[in-house]
Write a protein that holds these residues in place. Structure first.
Motif, PDB file in Angstrom:
ATOM      1  N   LEU A  92      31.229  34.612  51.947  1.00 59.99           N
ATOM      2  CA  LEU A  92      32.165  34.123  51.063  1.00 59.99           C
ATOM      3  C   LEU A  92      32.054  35.147  49.655  1.00 59.99           C
ATOM      4  CD1 LEU A  92      34.179  31.431  50.224  1.00 59.99           C
ATOM      5  CD2 LEU A  92      32.191  30.926  49.623  1.00 59.99           C
ATOM      6  N   ILE A  93      33.313  34.711  48.871  1.00 57.32           N
ATOM      7  CA  ILE A  93      33.408  36.152  47.771  1.00 57.32           C
ATOM      8  C   ILE A  93      33.768  35.522  46.854  1.00 57.32           C
ATOM      9  CG2 ILE A  93      34.843  37.919  46.522  1.00 57.32           C
ATOM     10  CD1 ILE A  93      32.740  38.615  49.496  1.00 57.32           C
ATOM     11  N   GLN A  94      34.921  34.582  46.798  1.00 60.06           N
ATOM     12  CA  GLN A  94      34.962  33.578  45.721  1.00 60.06           C
ATOM     13  C   GLN A  94      35.612  32.210  46.161  1.00 60.06           C
ATOM     14  OE1 GLN A  94      37.443  35.632  43.022  1.00 60.06           O
ATOM     15  NE2 GLN A  94      37.191  33.950  41.262  1.00 60.06           N
ATOM     16  N   ASN A  95      35.414  30.827  45.509  1.00 57.47           N
ATOM     17  CA  ASN A  95      36.176  29.741  45.569  1.00 57.47           C
ATOM     18  C   ASN A  95      37.174  30.231  44.463  1.00 57.47           C
ATOM     19  OD1 ASN A  95      34.883  28.080  47.506  1.00 57.47           O
ATOM     20  ND2 ASN A  95      32.945  28.254  46.249  1.00 57.47           N
ATOM     21  N   TYR A  96      38.349  29.067  44.580  1.00 57.45           N
ATOM     22  CA  TYR A  96      39.208  28.970  43.910  1.00 57.45           C
ATOM     23  C   TYR A  96      40.041  27.630  44.125  1.00 57.45           C
ATOM     24  CZ  TYR A  96      40.917  33.584  43.917  1.00 57.45           C
ATOM     25  OH  TYR A  96      40.762  35.118  43.844  1.00 57.45           O
ATOM     26  N   GLU A  97      39.614  27.015  42.718  1.00 54.68           N
ATOM     27  CA  GLU A  97      40.082  25.234  42.426  1.00 54.68           C
ATOM     28  C   GLU A  97      41.430  25.442  41.600  1.00 54.68           C
ATOM     29  OE1 GLU A  97      37.950  22.239  42.577  1.00 54.68           O
ATOM     30  OE2 GLU A  97      36.306  23.724  43.380  1.00 54.68           O
ATOM     31  N   ALA A  98      42.273  24.826  43.404  1.00 56.54           N
ATOM     32  CA  ALA A  98      43.724  23.802  42.342  1.00 56.54           C
ATOM     33  C   ALA A  98      43.995  25.356  42.131  1.00 56.54           C
ATOM     34  CB  ALA A  98      44.113  22.853  41.473  1.00 56.54           C
ATOM     35  N   LEU A  99      44.321  26.314  43.140  1.00 50.93           N
ATOM     36  CA  LEU A  99      45.320  27.885  42.946  1.00 50.93           C
ATOM     37  C   LEU A  99      46.784  27.412  42.727  1.00 50.93           C
ATOM     38  CD1 LEU A  99      44.838  30.724  42.279  1.00 50.93           C
ATOM     39  CD2 LEU A  99      45.068  31.010  44.367  1.00 50.93           C
ATOM     40  N   GLU A 100      47.026  27.695  41.735  1.00 48.30           N
ATOM     41  CA  GLU A 100      48.823  26.817  41.999  1.00 48.30           C
ATOM     42  C   GLU A 100      49.485  29.353  42.428  1.00 48.30           C
ATOM     43  OE1 GLU A 100      51.766  24.966  39.323  1.00 48.30           O
ATOM     44  OE2 GLU A 100      51.091  27.206  38.382  1.00 48.30           O
ATOM     45  N   ILE A 101      49.837  28.994  43.181  1.00 48.11           N
ATOM     46  CA  ILE A 101      50.395  30.474  43.558  1.00 48.11           C
ATOM     47  C   ILE A 101      51.840  30.257  43.530  1.00 48.11           C
ATOM     48  CG2 ILE A 101      50.877  31.881  45.843  1.00 48.11           C
ATOM     49  CD1 ILE A 101      48.063  31.191  46.730  1.00 48.11           C
ATOM     50  N   ILE A 102      52.933  30.871  43.514  1.00 50.68           N
ATOM     51  CA  ILE A 102      54.013  31.505  43.324  1.00 50.68           C
ATOM     52  C   ILE A 102      54.911  32.753  44.173  1.00 50.68           C
ATOM     53  CG2 ILE A 102      56.750  31.294  42.164  1.00 50.68           C
ATOM     54  CD1 ILE A 102      54.700  29.480  40.092  1.00 50.68           C
ATOM     55  N   GLN A 103      55.503  32.019  45.729  1.00 53.06           N
ATOM     56  CA  GLN A 103      56.140  33.322  46.590  1.00 53.06           C
ATOM     57  C   GLN A 103      56.949  32.873  46.403  1.00 53.06           C
ATOM     58  OE1 GLN A 103      54.434  36.195  46.379  1.00 53.06           O
ATOM     59  NE2 GLN A 103      52.766  36.160  45.161  1.00 53.06           N
ATOM     60  N   LYS A 104      58.452  34.458  47.333  1.00 51.19           N
ATOM     61  CA  LYS A 104      59.611  33.915  47.578  1.00 51.19           C
ATOM     62  C   LYS A 104      59.432  33.460  48.741  1.00 51.19           C
ATOM     63  CE  LYS A 104      61.261  37.519  44.857  1.00 51.19           C
ATOM     64  NZ  LYS A 104      62.857  36.609  44.522  1.00 51.19           N
ATOM     65  N   GLU A 105      58.367  34.236  49.526  1.00 54.09           N
ATOM     66  CA  GLU A 105      58.113  33.164  51.321  1.00 54.09           C
ATOM     67  C   GLU A 105      57.056  33.089  51.575  1.00 54.09           C
ATOM     68  OE1 GLU A 105      60.436  36.048  53.538  1.00 54.09           O
ATOM     69  OE2 GLU A 105      59.969  37.685  51.986  1.00 54.09           O
TER      70      GLU A 105
END
Lengths: 181, 412
Positions: free
Chosen positions: B290-303
């Motif tokens: 395990l390298i990293q934890n993300y809390e409530a990450l927001e991603i915006i992508q086209k697909e």
């Protein structure tokens, strides 16, 4: 704080109640408009429009949220309408350029001097979507679900924005500490 | 959410201002406006047919009972010279969305200037109903009130939405009303005038008519969840030494919904993907860490598909950049991960800024990070009103697991 539960049963606000509403929530509504726009004149106009619209549309208040959240909802919609208006964009853009080119505008300096705490300068440095969610959480203590409902986003998005807003505030505060040595 | 409120929250309880901004003068103005509205007949909502019939009856009655000269307001003779009697209240009261052109002429007169424009957009484009500048076709009528003697109106549809702003600001015109048409019906309108407070503006439009619900509906999240399934791996970084995989935290799913409205954050059809994530590294030699934890990450992508991390090859380290969003108004945050070429071990890299280690950096959405020899070159975001941007040069330090800032320069 007074409760206005009975408002959900009425279709008309007596003038006296309008005045009470304004006395009770006027400054909060104005502050919220200012957090959204960072523009004093616009906040003056928005706050007045909000209470007029509340007065005209009291019948649409069904008591499913607090009066304050309802007024915030109107404030937000009114502010968005102003922002979508090309004239507002133009005015604020010009102000932005002006303020960027001359460090900070006279209005900003004046407003800064009237803050109760220097932390507000940092809050106003936040990007709008982070600023808004932080203010609703920290200042107005709205529950997460109510913020999500007001902003029309998911609770996850509110959490995400709140997390980022707090992180950025932390960075700002560290920066201030570093500068002040 | 386990929510430990920061201690500085206490400082936000008071304020932000010492003095009251919403003062008695403002309350008085609201009450005045409310009073004016109170003495007007209350508006009732009719069905379109009932409204049409009622309007027809009223118009026929008015036609026979009232002298013709008082039908239009203001009288077209008054427009264009001397002081006008048009007011924002009158516009708000009489101009309604969906009105036909004949109705508008009956109320506001015939002295309107018509203007229209068609725009060609270079890229695939969708009109934003709230932003006239995005419309492929604009059709307006402009009424000028209180035009000074000898002054000719110069309006600019592209720049000022049809208004003669210098004319209004300099007092050559008292006010202007611009009505926007769609399918020969009033779509929205703007009324601008100077008051003692300065330039004032009133908007009649869908946003005004559509009064916010008391309980705004929650976003269409639930509806769209089924349309966009949560992925098992949201981002990938592939190497001969192993593979980075960003996965939704075990037992959780991503929330995926369309942006809904175009903005500098993306197109309306782009997807907002949020969730708690874990970044794993699967070594080719075997084993997973395990390298990293993300809390409530927001991603915006086209697909709704996995994002490929960007790979950079440095002498001692393979560097992978993860950029959660593909575009933004100003800058994109990105995260860096390195694989030690010698040992094959992977780790998260922070960014050095002074004495601080920053977990992510920001790049311009237009110019993504590049590699120049043994340095990662990052052009910072640009902000409205600022001149240029800053270009940063980082070098990976494998021992510190950090991108060391080697230099920065201002660029135009």
């Amino acid at each position: 704080m007074l409760t206005r539960d009975y408002l959900k049963y009425v279709s008309d606000i007596p003038t006296a109640t309008l005045q009470e509403l304004m006395e009770e929530h006027g400054q909060e509504v104005w502050n919220y408009a200012y957090f959204l726009t960072k523009n004093v004149d616009m906040s003056d106009d928005i706050a007045q429009d909000v209470f007029l619209r509340a007065f005209l549309h009291i019948a649409s208040f069904r008591g499913q949220s607090t009066v304050r959240t309802w007024l915030f909802s109107i404030t937000r919609n009114t502010a968005i309408n102003y922002r979508k208006n090309a004239f507002f964009r133009k005015v604020t853009l010009l102000e932005w350029i002006h303020s960027a080119s001359s460090a900070s505008s006279a209005e900003e300096q004046y407003m800064s001097r009237t803050f109760t705490d220097t932390i507000w300068q940092l809050v106003l440095k936040l990007p709008p979507k982070y600023r808004e969610v932080l203010v609703l959480d920290a200042k107005y203590e709205l529950p997460l679900s109510e913020i999500a409902s007001l902003l029309r986003v998911s609770s996850g998005t509110v959490k995400s924005r709140l997390h980022r807003a707090r992180s950025k505030m932390k960075e700002f505060m560290k920066e201030v500490e570093r500068r002040e040595g | 959410m386990k929510d430990n409120k920061p201690e500085w929250y206490a400082r936000m309880k008071r304020g932000p201002f010492e003095v009251t901004k919403f003062d008695s003068e403002m309350m008085r103005k609201v009450e005045e406006r409310a009073l004016i509205d109170r003495i007007k007949p209350r508006k009732k909502r009719f069905s379109p047919w009932a409204a049409a019939v009622a309007t027809a009856i009223v118009l026929i009655g008015v036609y026979f009972l009232v002298p013709k000269s008082s039908l239009s307001y203001p009288d077209t003779q008054e427009v264009g010279a001397g002081k006008s009697e048009m007011t924002a209240e009158y516009v708000r009261e009489h101009l309604k969305i969906g009105m036909a052109q004949e109705d508008v002429k009956n109320i506001f007169g015939n002295a309107a200037e018509g203007q229209s424009v068609k725009r060609d957009f270079a890229q695939p484009h969708q009109d934003d109903p709230n932003d006239m500048r995005t419309w492929t076709a604009v059709d307006i009528w402009r009424y000028d009130y209180g035009v000074g003697e000898g002054y000719s109106v110069h309006s600019d549809l592209e720049k000022d939405n049809g208004f003669d702003m210098p004319g209004i600001e300099n007092g050559n015109i008292e006010s202007q009303l611009v009505i926007v048409w769609k399918d020969n019906k009033v779509e929205r309108a703007f009324y601008k005038y100077m008051s003692s407070k300065g330039l004032e503006s009133t908007q009649i439009g869908p946003a005004i008519e559509d009064f916010p619900d008391t309980e705004p509906p929650i976003s269409d999240e639930a509806k769209h969840d089924s349309e966009y399934p949560s992925l098992e791996v949201r981002a990938i970084g592939e190497s001969t030494l192993g593979k980075f995989e960003l996965r939704p935290r075990k037992g959780s799913a991503e929330k995926i919904q369309p942006l809904g409205a175009p903005s500098c954050l993306g197109l309306d059809t782009d997807l907002t993907i949020t969730g708690d994530y874990e970044l794993f590294f699967k070594a080719t030699a075997g084993g997973e860490s395990l390298i990293q934890n993300y809390e409530a990450l927001e991603i915006i992508q086209k697909e709704n598909k996995a994002i490929m991390m960007q790979k950079f090859d440095f002498p001692k380290v393979e560097l992978y950049l993860f950029i959660p969003r593909y575009t933004d108004c100003h800058g994109l945050e990105f995260y860096a991960y390195g694989i030690d070429k010698k040992t094959g071990e992977a780790s998260a890299f922070t960014f050095q800024e002074g004495d601080n280690a920053i977990p992510y950096w920001t790049t311009s959405p237009m110019v993504l990070p590049t590699q120049l020899d043994d340095q990662l070159v990052v052009e910072g975001g640009r902000f409205a009103g600022t001149d240029g941007a800053t270009r940063y040069r980082f070098q990976p330090d494998l021992n510190k697991h950090q991108m060391m800032l080697e230099g920065k320069e201002q660029i135009p």
